[in-house]
Design a protein around this motif. Structure first.
Motif, PDB file in Angstrom:
ATOM      1  N   ARG A  86       0.851  -1.189   0.000  1.00 26.41           N
ATOM      2  CA  ARG A  86       0.000   0.000   0.000  1.00 26.41           C
ATOM      3  C   ARG A  86       0.890   1.243   0.000  1.00 26.41           C
ATOM      4  O   ARG A  86       1.985   1.213   0.549  1.00 26.41           O
ATOM      5  CB  ARG A  86      -0.901   0.037   1.251  1.00 26.41           C
ATOM      6  CG  ARG A  86      -2.042  -0.957   1.201  1.00 26.41           C
ATOM      7  CD  ARG A  86      -2.855  -0.911   2.487  1.00 26.41           C
ATOM      8  NE  ARG A  86      -3.946  -1.863   2.465  1.00 26.41           N
ATOM      9  CZ  ARG A  86      -5.152  -1.620   1.921  1.00 26.41           C
ATOM     10  NH1 ARG A  86      -5.407  -0.450   1.377  1.00 26.41           N
ATOM     11  NH2 ARG A  86      -6.088  -2.548   1.932  1.00 26.41           N
ATOM     12  N   CYS A  87       0.368   2.302  -0.577  1.00 24.38           N
ATOM     13  CA  CYS A  87       1.077   3.581  -0.578  1.00 24.38           C
ATOM     14  C   CYS A  87       1.239   4.055   0.865  1.00 24.38           C
ATOM     15  O   CYS A  87       0.275   4.067   1.632  1.00 24.38           O
ATOM     16  CB  CYS A  87       0.262   4.594  -1.382  1.00 24.38           C
ATOM     17  SG  CYS A  87       0.939   6.264  -1.357  1.00 24.38           S
ATOM     18  N   CYS A  88       2.466   4.460   1.232  1.00 21.95           N
ATOM     19  CA  CYS A  88       2.702   4.858   2.617  1.00 21.95           C
ATOM     20  C   CYS A  88       2.237   6.285   2.883  1.00 21.95           C
ATOM     21  O   CYS A  88       2.338   6.774   4.011  1.00 21.95           O
ATOM     22  CB  CYS A  88       4.171   4.672   3.005  1.00 21.95           C
ATOM     23  SG  CYS A  88       5.304   5.729   2.109  1.00 21.95           S
ATOM     24  N   LEU A  89       1.723   6.959   1.862  1.00 21.16           N
ATOM     25  CA  LEU A  89       1.204   8.312   2.079  1.00 21.16           C
ATOM     26  C   LEU A  89      -0.317   8.345   2.145  1.00 21.16           C
ATOM     27  O   LEU A  89      -0.894   9.062   2.951  1.00 21.16           O
ATOM     28  CB  LEU A  89       1.697   9.250   0.976  1.00 21.16           C
ATOM     29  CG  LEU A  89       3.223   9.412   0.892  1.00 21.16           C
ATOM     30  CD1 LEU A  89       3.581  10.442  -0.157  1.00 21.16           C
ATOM     31  CD2 LEU A  89       3.814   9.800   2.234  1.00 21.16           C
ATOM     32  N   CYS A  90      -0.981   7.565   1.271  1.00 18.44           N
ATOM     33  CA  CYS A  90      -2.445   7.606   1.252  1.00 18.44           C
ATOM     34  C   CYS A  90      -3.088   6.270   1.622  1.00 18.44           C
ATOM     35  O   CYS A  90      -4.296   6.211   1.848  1.00 18.44           O
ATOM     36  CB  CYS A  90      -2.959   8.080  -0.098  1.00 18.44           C
ATOM     37  SG  CYS A  90      -2.759   6.854  -1.410  1.00 18.44           S
ATOM     38  N   GLY A  91      -2.288   5.214   1.700  1.00 15.90           N
ATOM     39  CA  GLY A  91      -2.823   3.925   2.134  1.00 15.90           C
ATOM     40  C   GLY A  91      -3.491   3.100   1.055  1.00 15.90           C
ATOM     41  O   GLY A  91      -3.923   1.980   1.316  1.00 15.90           O
ATOM     42  N   ILE A 109       5.231   4.350  -2.871  1.00 16.28           N
ATOM     43  CA  ILE A 109       4.335   5.505  -3.026  1.00 16.28           C
ATOM     44  C   ILE A 109       3.659   5.399  -4.391  1.00 16.28           C
ATOM     45  O   ILE A 109       4.333   5.156  -5.398  1.00 16.28           O
ATOM     46  CB  ILE A 109       5.112   6.833  -2.930  1.00 16.28           C
ATOM     47  CG1 ILE A 109       5.835   6.932  -1.586  1.00 16.28           C
ATOM     48  CG2 ILE A 109       4.177   8.029  -3.118  1.00 16.28           C
ATOM     49  CD1 ILE A 109       6.799   8.096  -1.495  1.00 16.28           C
ATOM     50  N   GLY A 110       2.350   5.589  -4.424  1.00 12.95           N
ATOM     51  CA  GLY A 110       1.599   5.475  -5.679  1.00 12.95           C
ATOM     52  C   GLY A 110       1.825   6.653  -6.603  1.00 12.95           C
ATOM     53  O   GLY A 110       2.386   7.680  -6.202  1.00 12.95           O
ATOM     54  N   PRO A 111       1.409   6.528  -7.871  1.00  8.02           N
ATOM     55  CA  PRO A 111       1.681   7.552  -8.887  1.00  8.02           C
ATOM     56  C   PRO A 111       1.106   8.928  -8.536  1.00  8.02           C
ATOM     57  O   PRO A 111       1.776   9.946  -8.739  1.00  8.02           O
ATOM     58  CB  PRO A 111       1.030   6.979 -10.157  1.00  8.02           C
ATOM     59  CG  PRO A 111       0.138   5.870  -9.709  1.00  8.02           C
ATOM     60  CD  PRO A 111       0.677   5.368  -8.411  1.00  8.02           C
ATOM     61  N   GLU A 112      -0.101   8.984  -8.003  1.00 11.77           N
ATOM     62  CA  GLU A 112      -0.690  10.297  -7.692  1.00 11.77           C
ATOM     63  C   GLU A 112       0.057  10.982  -6.562  1.00 11.77           C
ATOM     64  O   GLU A 112       0.317  12.185  -6.607  1.00 11.77           O
ATOM     65  CB  GLU A 112      -2.176  10.138  -7.348  1.00 11.77           C
ATOM     66  CG  GLU A 112      -3.026   9.881  -8.584  1.00 11.77           C
ATOM     67  CD  GLU A 112      -4.440   9.450  -8.218  1.00 11.77           C
ATOM     68  OE1 GLU A 112      -4.993  10.003  -7.251  1.00 11.77           O
ATOM     69  OE2 GLU A 112      -4.975   8.560  -8.915  1.00 11.77           O
ATOM     70  N   CYS A 113       0.400  10.228  -5.540  1.00 14.33           N
ATOM     71  CA  CYS A 113       1.130  10.829  -4.424  1.00 14.33           C
ATOM     72  C   CYS A 113       2.534  11.251  -4.838  1.00 14.33           C
ATOM     73  O   CYS A 113       3.055  12.252  -4.338  1.00 14.33           O
ATOM     74  CB  CYS A 113       1.187   9.863  -3.252  1.00 14.33           C
ATOM     75  SG  CYS A 113      -0.404   9.646  -2.429  1.00 14.33           S
ATOM     76  N   ARG A 114       3.149  10.497  -5.750  1.00 13.46           N
ATOM     77  CA  ARG A 114       4.509  10.855  -6.183  1.00 13.46           C
ATOM     78  C   ARG A 114       4.533  12.216  -6.861  1.00 13.46           C
ATOM     79  O   ARG A 114       5.517  12.945  -6.777  1.00 13.46           O
ATOM     80  CB  ARG A 114       5.060   9.794  -7.152  1.00 13.46           C
ATOM     81  CG  ARG A 114       5.477   8.509  -6.480  1.00 13.46           C
ATOM     82  CD  ARG A 114       6.531   7.743  -7.272  1.00 13.46           C
ATOM     83  NE  ARG A 114       6.166   7.442  -8.636  1.00 13.46           N
ATOM     84  CZ  ARG A 114       5.433   6.388  -9.017  1.00 13.46           C
ATOM     85  NH1 ARG A 114       4.973   5.550  -8.108  1.00 13.46           N
ATOM     86  NH2 ARG A 114       5.160   6.165 -10.274  1.00 13.46           N
TER      87      ARG A 114
HETATM   88 ZN   LIG Z   1      -0.727   7.397  -2.307  1.00 17.96          ZN
END
Ligand SMILES: [Zn+2]
Length: 149
Positions: free
Chosen positions: A102-107, A120-125
């Motif tokens: 899971r993305c460590c910023l948004c889960g 980290i997922g593409p949107e959060c990056r």
């Molecule tokens: Zn994310």
């Protein structure tokens, strides 16, 4: 060293301070000064059960016993958790991402290989500077060694 107050929003995984073989997951959301276990219904650390309170205590004496339990048992645990995450937030975030994919910023769940490398997922990056993002780009070999120390 970063302090817990500076800790960015996100999801973190650390060893349980009391049971090092157990991994615990935490979420920080500064908007509402939130910090707690993840998922929210998870429970880590010492729990005070009714049966733990000595028989015969009542009223104020009971309240004081319970207060002391929190001060001497629960609060040090929570402090140890915050300290462990603040000591290396990137490592704790990456560990969360690695263990749960899971993305460590948004889960949210990570799907593509690149996102998994960063944790980290593409949107959060997109919202992160290249400099910060580089800290999350740690080859697996290096991470494995750090995890053993
Ligand atoms: Zn994310």
């Amino acid at each position: 060293m970063a302090t817990f107050a500076d800790l960015p929003d996100g999801y973190y995984a650390i060893d349980d301070p009391h049971h090092l073989e157990q991994v615990t997951y935490w979420r920080r959301a500064q908007v509402r000064s939130q910090f707690g276990p993840w998922p929210p219904k998870a429970r880590y650390g010492p729990v005070l059960r009714r049966s733990d309170v000595p028989d015969g205590l009542s009223g104020q004496a009971r309240d004081e016993w319970v207060r002391r339990w929190f001060t001497e048992v629960r609060e040090p645990y929570d402090a140890a958790v915050r300290e462990a995450i603040a000591a290396d937030p990137v490592a704790a975030g990456k560990r969360f991402a690695d263990l749960l994919t899971r993305c460590c910023l948004c889960g949210r769940k990570l799907s593509d290989a690149r996102s998994k490398v960063y944790g980290i997922g593409p949107e959060c990056r997109q919202g992160i500077s290249a400099e910060v993002l580089a800290a999350y780009f740690v080859p697996r070999v290096g991470r494995a060694h750090r995890g053993q120390s």
